[in-house]
Motif scaffolding. Structure first.
Motif, mmCIF file in Angstrom:
data_model
loop_
_atom_site.group_PDB
_atom_site.id
_atom_site.type_symbol
_atom_site.label_atom_id
_atom_site.label_comp_id
_atom_site.label_asym_id
_atom_site.label_seq_id
_atom_site.Cartn_x
_atom_site.Cartn_y
_atom_site.Cartn_z
ATOM 1 N N GLU A 374 -12.071 10.699 -2.958
ATOM 2 C CA GLU A 374 -11.432 9.647 -4.078
ATOM 3 C C GLU A 374 -10.252 8.817 -3.438
ATOM 4 O O GLU A 374 -9.642 9.034 -2.673
ATOM 5 N N LEU A 375 -10.218 7.968 -4.432
ATOM 6 C CA LEU A 375 -9.405 6.811 -4.108
ATOM 7 C C LEU A 375 -7.875 7.125 -4.650
ATOM 8 O O LEU A 375 -7.865 7.386 -5.916
ATOM 9 N N HIS A 376 -6.812 6.843 -4.027
ATOM 10 C CA HIS A 376 -5.352 6.978 -4.663
ATOM 11 C C HIS A 376 -5.210 5.864 -5.323
ATOM 12 O O HIS A 376 -4.547 5.946 -6.456
ATOM 13 N N LYS A 377 -5.581 4.575 -5.050
ATOM 14 C CA LYS A 377 -5.495 3.625 -5.941
ATOM 15 C C LYS A 377 -6.920 2.620 -6.048
ATOM 16 O O LYS A 377 -7.325 2.646 -4.689
ATOM 17 N N PRO A 378 -7.316 2.293 -7.274
ATOM 18 C CA PRO A 378 -8.572 1.705 -6.968
ATOM 19 C C PRO A 378 -8.789 0.138 -6.436
ATOM 20 O O PRO A 378 -9.751 -0.507 -6.411
ATOM 21 N N HIS A 379 -7.449 -0.156 -6.008
ATOM 22 C CA HIS A 379 -7.634 -1.581 -5.460
ATOM 23 C C HIS A 379 -6.711 -1.577 -4.107
ATOM 24 O O HIS A 379 -5.836 -0.781 -3.864
ATOM 25 N N VAL A 380 -6.966 -2.761 -3.229
ATOM 26 C CA VAL A 380 -6.099 -2.772 -1.978
ATOM 27 C C VAL A 380 -4.591 -3.153 -2.320
ATOM 28 O O VAL A 380 -4.454 -3.944 -3.239
ATOM 29 N N GLU A 381 -3.618 -2.427 -1.882
ATOM 30 C CA GLU A 381 -2.074 -2.406 -2.105
ATOM 31 C C GLU A 381 -1.470 -3.496 -0.910
ATOM 32 O O GLU A 381 -2.206 -3.527 0.027
ATOM 33 N N GLN A 382 -0.252 -3.804 -1.243
ATOM 34 C CA GLN A 382 0.185 -4.737 -0.181
ATOM 35 C C GLN A 382 1.756 -4.347 0.036
ATOM 36 O O GLN A 382 2.320 -3.928 -1.105
ATOM 37 N N ALA A 383 2.085 -4.570 1.391
ATOM 38 C CA ALA A 383 3.490 -4.290 1.548
ATOM 39 C C ALA A 383 3.897 -5.011 2.820
ATOM 40 O O ALA A 383 2.872 -5.389 3.582
#
Length: 454
Positions: A374-383
């Motif tokens: 399962e995905l923690h967030k459904p989109h690519v995150e950025q930092a």
């Protein structure tokens, strides 16, 4: 022999001079003659004051003796690697030292200003691996009162770098010796050598692919930096290396791809070195493998991150980037003279296009990971991840799962699950390469005709 005293100060880059073996010792201080005209009988108060002064001196000497006794080596580690070998001495208090070199045969000598040979030091010789590229043997002995000498027998002339690190995380004071080859290992030459040994592919490359795509796979953490540690004692650095090796094998089996690992063993690599390896081989893609951790053990899921030239897309992404960027402090980097690589690169105007392609790669990989976990967030995150700052290489950081979650930690140690994660990342890379074929002029275009794709 040359000798120079480094009293626990950070000292990146050691310049060694040669000379005689006894050079540099301080002469003993001569006793001052007593002036008979200055000797006089003291009053009772003077005698009491003198006695108190002597007691105070004894107390100072006792405190000095105790602090010196604490300055002993409690733990020792040797991390051999093709890139360099690292020797680490850990102590409760800083240890002053002197280092010099000897020739015929090549040796490095470290004089430690400590009173005794601890068990950790006595066992150090047994930690030298037979296949260590640079150290052939090691000896420890008391040299003179208050000084213990380490002699490293070398396989060739080297470039040493010695520095100290203050306490951080679970580590106390560390004295670190990095033994580098005179000529640094060239990742591009290594990649070409590996590719030339590759068997002739049985199937042609896909139409439109001008050459082999170069994928640099980065196993997060390593050596002195264990990364996150799970409830069962699993270390992130071990899991990331295992998955990275599986992914490399899958990539190398592809007819139009070739992989290079930033590290192929358990040793520490600074973040900027990982980035530079990708740039030196003119990589098409850079994929950094990690296993996330969080304070709450019920947090779970896979994530993919790209670089941000603005603010982080979430508080978790910001915190994770901060933690990953501190890997250099834990792993141990000589910080004097280190440039602000992250800030310098993010300000590069060409970064925006690279970030855009990184997001496309990240989306492809994230979609495939969703079929495994399962995905923690459904989109690519950025930092602002320091390891993703190659301005001309699309780069992503894959958090395979939360090692702090007991169920996910158990799966991360399962070989079948590791293989599924590696295959999911490969499928994401495949999808991206199909849409964005590698640009001409890469490092693998100069292959023998039998290996070149037409």
């Amino acid at each position: 022999m040359a000798e120079f005293r480094l009293p626990g100060a950070l000292q990146p880059g050691v310049r060694l001079r040669r000379g005689m073996a006894g050079e540099g010792r301080r002469p003993a201080l001569a006793a001052r003659p007593v002036d008979p005209h200055r000797v006089r009988r003291g009053s009772a108060a003077g005698i009491i004051g003198s006695a108190l002064g002597r007691w105070a001196s004894l107390v100072v000497l006792l405190v000095f003796h105790l602090s010196t006794a604490e300055a002993q080596v409690l733990s020792t580690r040797i991390w051999p690697a093709k890139d360099y070998t690292r020797l680490t001495l850990e102590s409760r208090e800083p240890v002053d030292y002197t280092i010099f070199s000897l020739k015929d045969p090549e040796r490095l000598v470290i004089d430690l200003e400590i009173n005794e040979i601890s068990q950790a030091l006595a066992e150090l010789n047994g930690k030298v691996a037979a296949d260590d590229p640079y150290i052939s043997g090691l000896r420890v002995a008391r040299n003179r009162p208050g000084v213990v000498r380490l002699v490293l027998d070398l396989k060739a002339e080297v470039k040493p770098q010695i520095f100290t690190l203050p306490p951080i995380a679970d580590y106390g004071h560390r004295l670190v010796l990095d033994i580098h080859p005179l000529v640094a290992v060239d990742p591009l030459a290594l990649l070409i050598e590996e590719t030339q040994q590759r068997p002739v592919p049985v199937q042609p490359a896909k139409p439109g692919v001008a050459r082999i795509a170069t994928i640099v796979i980065d196993a997060g953490h390593g050596g002195e930096d264990p990364g996150a540690i799970g409830k069962r004692g699993s270390r992130e650095k071990d899991i990331t290396l295992t998955i990275a090796k599986r992914l490399k094998a899958l990539v190398d089996a592809e007819p139009n791809m070739r992989a290079l690992l930033t590290r192929d063993g358990d040793y520490f690599l600074p973040l900027n070195v990982r980035v530079e390896k990708a740039r030196k081989v003119r990589a098409d893609l850079f994929v950094s493998i990690h296993a996330d951790s969080f304070t709450r053990s019920n947090v779970r899921g896979s994530s993919v991150f790209a670089l941000s030239d603005k603010r982080a897309t979430s508080e978790l992404a910001r915190a994770l980037a901060k933690k990953e960027n501190e890997a250099d402090l834990i792993g141990g980097v000589a910080l004097v003279g280190k440039d602000d690589h992250v800030r310098r690169t993010i300000l590069d105007l060409s970064q925006s296009a690279t970030i855009d392609y990184s997001l496309r790669l990240g989306s492809s990989v994230l979609k495939q990971l969703g079929g495994v976990n399962e995905l923690h967030k459904p989109h690519v995150e950025q930092a602002s991840f320091a390891v993703l700052t190659a301005h001309d290489v699309p780069s992503i950081l894959v958090e395979t799962a939360f090692i702090s979650n007991p169920q996910e930690e158990k799966r991360l140690n399962n070989s079948a699950y590791q293989d599924k994660l590696a295959r999911a990342i490969l499928e994401g890379i495949r999808e991206y390469i199909a849409k964005h074929p590698p640009r001409p002029g890469g490092p693998v275009t100069e292959l023998p005709p039998a290996l070149a794709f037409r």
